[in-house]
Design an enzyme around this catalytic site. Structure first.
Site, PDB file in Angstrom:
ATOM      1  N   HIS A 186       2.919   3.550   9.931  1.00  0.00           N
ATOM      2  CA  HIS A 186       2.203   4.075   8.768  1.00  0.00           C
ATOM      3  C   HIS A 186       0.813   4.489   9.236  1.00  0.00           C
ATOM      4  CE1 HIS A 186       1.184   4.463   4.454  1.00  0.00           C
ATOM      5  NE2 HIS A 186      -0.033   4.165   4.874  1.00  0.00           N
ATOM      6  N   CYS A 187       0.517   5.774   9.096  1.00  0.00           N
ATOM      7  CA  CYS A 187      -0.748   6.309   9.596  1.00  0.00           C
ATOM      8  C   CYS A 187      -1.710   6.497   8.425  1.00  0.00           C
ATOM      9  CB  CYS A 187      -0.518   7.638  10.313  1.00  0.00           C
ATOM     10  SG  CYS A 187      -2.027   8.355  11.006  1.00  0.00           S
ATOM     11  N   PRO A 188      -2.774   5.704   8.340  1.00  0.00           N
ATOM     12  CA  PRO A 188      -3.729   5.893   7.233  1.00  0.00           C
ATOM     13  C   PRO A 188      -4.506   7.193   7.339  1.00  0.00           C
ATOM     14  CG  PRO A 188      -4.559   4.263   8.801  1.00  0.00           C
ATOM     15  CD  PRO A 188      -3.152   4.585   9.218  1.00  0.00           C
TER      16      PRO A 188
ATOM     17  N   GLY B  86      -2.390   9.468   5.528  1.00  0.00           N
ATOM     18  CA  GLY B  86      -2.044   8.948   4.212  1.00  0.00           C
ATOM     19  C   GLY B  86      -0.565   8.894   3.934  1.00  0.00           C
ATOM     20  N   ASN B  87       0.239   8.657   4.967  1.00  0.00           N
ATOM     21  CA  ASN B  87       1.687   8.639   4.771  1.00  0.00           C
ATOM     22  C   ASN B  87       2.342   7.918   5.936  1.00  0.00           C
ATOM     23  OD1 ASN B  87       4.159   9.110   3.639  1.00  0.00           O
ATOM     24  ND2 ASN B  87       4.045  11.344   3.729  1.00  0.00           N
TER      25      ASN B  87
END
EC number: 2.3.1.225
Length: 226
Positions: A167-169, A172-173
């Site tokens: 999950h890559c902040p 945002g997804n």
């Protein structure tokens, strides 16, 4: 006259139990935590805006007019890959319906038998044969499904994602099966854009330093500070 009641059909994305937000009639899907994504947009757009405002006019006249043109093309490609990664479905696996979950629970209890009190039940694993090889499918207690190989449950979005990478902040997804290629192109093109801007910032300062000195060149090119 009898009134005709028209009931609107509920779309699948409206019933998704995960922690995602949707807009544009379900065509845009993101995680609820989008603060870092907005920071990513600000950093990319802000840096490129300074480069276009302070560096490109001088470089286009004294070096080559193709420098700002290529920078614009690269910038647009970076933004397109970022938005495609952020707004697309990463490969969310649908959860089991209540009837399906009850049937799976009955199958598991029948296979494991009665577990004595105080003992941990055996792990919920299903063996399937794929290409003449036995593959173990792990059970997700939240989604009530046996996940396919390389799938994992994202604790932030609360969904099982096929070929889950992370999950890559910053985007945002989640990054999974359906948006991994866009994420890869985004990171690659952003690296090229960063190197491109940094290189021509140095070229700009060097060219001005020859004419007016290093300190005066820094004063005339405030876009190089960020």
């Amino acid at each position: 006259m009898s009134a005709v009641m028209i009931t609107r059909k509920v779309r699948k994305w409206e019933k998704l139990p995960g922690k995602n937000t949707f807009c544009c009639d379900g065509r845009v899907m993101m995680a609820r935590q989008k603060g870092v994504f907005y920071l990513t947009l600000f950093l990319i757009v802000g840096t490129c805006a300074l480069f276009f405002a302070f560096e490109c006019p001088y470089l286009a006249v004294h070096l080559s007019p193709t420098i700002p043109v290529f920078a614009v093309v690269l910038f647009l490609f970076v933004m397109a890959m970022l938005l495609r990664t952020s707004f697309s479905d990463p490969g969310v696996l649908p959860r089991a319906l209540p009837e399906e979950a009850s049937f799976i629970e009955m199958e598991i209890e029948a296979a494991n038998g009665n577990v004595p009190a105080g003992q941990r039940p055996p792990p919920r694993i299903r063996n399937v044969q794929i290409n003449n090889q036995i593959v173990k499918l792990k059970y997700c207690y939240t989604c009530k499904i046996f996940r396919p190989p390389r799938a994992s449950h994202c604790s932030i979005c609360d969904n099982c994602v096929d070929r889950f990478d992370h999950h890559c902040p910053w985007v945002g997804n989640c990054v999974g099966k359906r948006n991994y290629r866009f994420f890869y192109l985004f990171t690659l093109s952003l690296s090229l854009l960063t190197i491109y801007i940094f290189t021509f910032d140095i070229v700009h300062v060097v060219m001005r330093s020859v004419d007016s000195g290093f300190l005066n060149a820094l004063k005339e090119t405030p876009g190089t500070y960020p």
